[in-house]
Enzyme design. Sequence first.
Site, PDB file in Angstrom:
ATOM      1  N   THR A 285      27.860 -19.705 -10.539  1.00  0.00           N
ATOM      2  CA  THR A 285      26.488 -20.056 -10.911  1.00  0.00           C
ATOM      3  C   THR A 285      25.600 -19.908  -9.689  1.00  0.00           C
ATOM      4  O   THR A 285      26.084 -19.816  -8.569  1.00  0.00           O
ATOM      5  CB  THR A 285      26.375 -21.525 -11.347  1.00  0.00           C
ATOM      6  OG1 THR A 285      26.558 -22.373 -10.193  1.00  0.00           O
ATOM      7  CG2 THR A 285      27.370 -21.861 -12.423  1.00  0.00           C
ATOM      8  N   ASP A 286      24.305 -19.937  -9.893  1.00  0.00           N
ATOM      9  CA  ASP A 286      23.419 -20.144  -8.756  1.00  0.00           C
ATOM     10  C   ASP A 286      23.418 -21.646  -8.445  1.00  0.00           C
ATOM     11  O   ASP A 286      23.975 -22.470  -9.174  1.00  0.00           O
ATOM     12  CB  ASP A 286      22.008 -19.592  -9.015  1.00  0.00           C
ATOM     13  CG  ASP A 286      21.296 -19.264  -7.693  1.00  0.00           C
ATOM     14  OD1 ASP A 286      21.740 -19.756  -6.632  1.00  0.00           O
ATOM     15  OD2 ASP A 286      20.299 -18.522  -7.711  1.00  0.00           O
ATOM     16  N   TYR A 287      22.775 -21.961  -7.362  1.00  0.00           N
ATOM     17  CA  TYR A 287      22.790 -23.291  -6.740  1.00  0.00           C
ATOM     18  C   TYR A 287      22.319 -24.386  -7.709  1.00  0.00           C
ATOM     19  O   TYR A 287      21.144 -24.422  -8.059  1.00  0.00           O
ATOM     20  CB  TYR A 287      21.847 -23.202  -5.550  1.00  0.00           C
ATOM     21  CG  TYR A 287      21.987 -24.205  -4.460  1.00  0.00           C
ATOM     22  CD1 TYR A 287      22.392 -23.808  -3.185  1.00  0.00           C
ATOM     23  CD2 TYR A 287      21.661 -25.534  -4.656  1.00  0.00           C
ATOM     24  CE1 TYR A 287      22.479 -24.725  -2.151  1.00  0.00           C
ATOM     25  CE2 TYR A 287      21.754 -26.446  -3.633  1.00  0.00           C
ATOM     26  CZ  TYR A 287      22.165 -26.035  -2.381  1.00  0.00           C
ATOM     27  OH  TYR A 287      22.242 -26.947  -1.353  1.00  0.00           O
TER      28      TYR A 287
END
Length: 730
Positions: A285-287
């Site tokens: 995932t992104d952050y």
Amino acid sequence: MTRLLTICIGLLALPLAAQQVPDWYNAGHERRIDSLLSIMTLEEKVGQMTLFTSDWDVTGPTIREGYQDDIKTGRLGAIFNAHTAGYNRDLQRMAVEDTRLGIPLLFGYDVIHGYRTIFPIPLGEAASWNAEAAEESARIAGRESAAAGLHWTFAPMVDIARDPRWGRVMEGAGEDVYLGKVMAEARVKGFQGDDLTDPLTILACAKHFAAYGAAQAGRDYHTVDISERVLRDIYLPPFRAALDAGVATFMTSFNELDGVPATGNKHLLTEILRDQWGFMGFVVTDYTSINEMIPHGVAADEAEAGLLAVQAGVDMDMQGAVFYDHLAEQVESGEVAMSQVNEAVRRILRMKYALGLFDDPYRYSDTTRQSQNILTDANREAARRIARESFVLLKNDDNILPLSPGSGRILLTGQLADSQEDMLGAWHGDGRAADVITLLTGMEEAVGDGAQVNYVPDMQEAIRAARRADVIVVATGEDWEMSGEAASRADIGLPGEQEAMIRALAATGKPVVVVLFNGRPLAFPGVDSAATAILEAWFPGTEAGHALADVLFGDHNPGGRLPMTFPRSVGQVPIFYSMKNTGRPMDPNNKYTSKYLDESNDPLYPFGYGLSYTTFEYGAPSLEAGTMTRNDTARVTVEVSNTGSVDGTTVVQLYVQDVVGSVTRPVRELKAFRRVALAAGEGQTVTLELTEDDLSFYRRDMTYGSEPGKFMIYVGGDARTSNSISLTLE
Ligand code: NOJ
């Protein structure tokens, strides 16, 4: 060697079959993963699906403490923002020696345009239209990273970006699908090489999947609402190119797509990426983007968000600690199948095996290798060479450039003339300001005794000093923090008083050469009319000043071309060359056509544009045959000549327009290009090829393919060329 994977086809007809089995896939590893999975506890599996930041660097909103304890308890399989061989060796030792199974950690970092030796920002590098250069800079960045304890970069960013207000346009290849594909492939190959077991290579990550660049109003993290057709025709192809180049990982994007955040979007992560494309690496995932599905409004709490993510096809949770806190319980309660967790863990372990970490977990943690491989003279030399290829000469009245190093009084001013930090641009890894050659230093070194560089930092004083100058060089633009993540701008002119100063300098009557540093296209018609010359330099990196001096003094003839359209005003945005014609195309004599009352439709500088110290002429394009069948290759030939008095490089660009389609088609689309170096007076015949795939798109019924009929082919030096020929597809 690659073998064909069993083809899996979804509902839609596909442009390409599923991915070929990548080089890093190894049946022996799969058997070892089977045995490992059979002895791992559920907590250990969830640990492999968890990625936390170290406390070294901040690239997002929260820092979680205690990650070292998580390593030792086997609850953490990957770390980002931790680097250097020694530091990462210590962390690795905790994973290998203190945990039950000793599974090595994976270390990731945002190595976007260099680790310590910083190359031009990716948008600038795309302006070189030089895939070998992009591959080389990624290779060097990968080698430096690998020497500094890293296994994995969160790059390339392959988002198509058509709104210069969006600060992240600096991270990608710009507005065009074809150029985006070429650059995506080159960068993946550069980072990963041919063999991931080679400890000089690292895993790449195609991000942000998908359509992050279509954020409404250019505001970062904002809503995306595009059609499936636009998604497939425009935003997905560079991801597909990265996949075909063997990219090991994908990162989800922060945005929603048709109401579903990408991190919980099964259509993207499973139907397209896995079922249709056959991707065998892992998805991170992104952050904290799992957690962000709560404010998005599709999950009531973290547990629900985690469920959405895992069921959509996410394998690894970046920094959100949602899998860490909830996934084991969800497996125990039967909400998530163990097989699903096993599959995610398998994909992650696959990459750890591919890197050889199970054979030697410390193979990236060699401090001697680190000291010998980082910021070497050879790396700096490559950074200088690639930086000067990224510069785009936008204007050069009276051939004021190149300057002569042997004569004249050069007045240098502007807030960026001697700023080391700004030259690095955003996302500069471990790049350090102290390593940077500024424009001032580069020019001083280059002029020798024959000329004089008078550096006057204060613009007001510079106006007074102009009287005693033969030429004024102004280093102007955005500072490095004005682009990158969370750096959108509503006004894309030159910040502050810089435009007024440039006008005042021009009013002295002395020629003004503007050197522009920026991470996005700017709208600056006032500067454009005041300046005698403009050199677009982007953020050139560690060797900025040397590279600029090479170009300003004529040791290198600029050959860069714009990878994004430069608007006249922000009101024209989004503006890109491959727009649709509309039913009422602009007619200056007809009020009821598609135009503005107060602005032209034309950009300030079009896509593909760039001048040279020489001139080029293009002959009329010709075709071997005016018709082609679907299995043919059409060959388009054009004569290009250097009609000036110095050697130079032009970029022959080929655009296609499908005149009548079952759905409307762009007025033109780039489908091929070639950089051609020509000595003064030299001519060359250039042949570019087109296949059916270049004429294909998602048709009215959403099948992918071509439609017979007439195509216009344009060949020239930028996206405005009218140099054309027609082709009929039978
Ligand atoms: C958020 C950014 O969107 C992404 O590109 C980056 O890789 C991560 N933060 C990690 O720093």
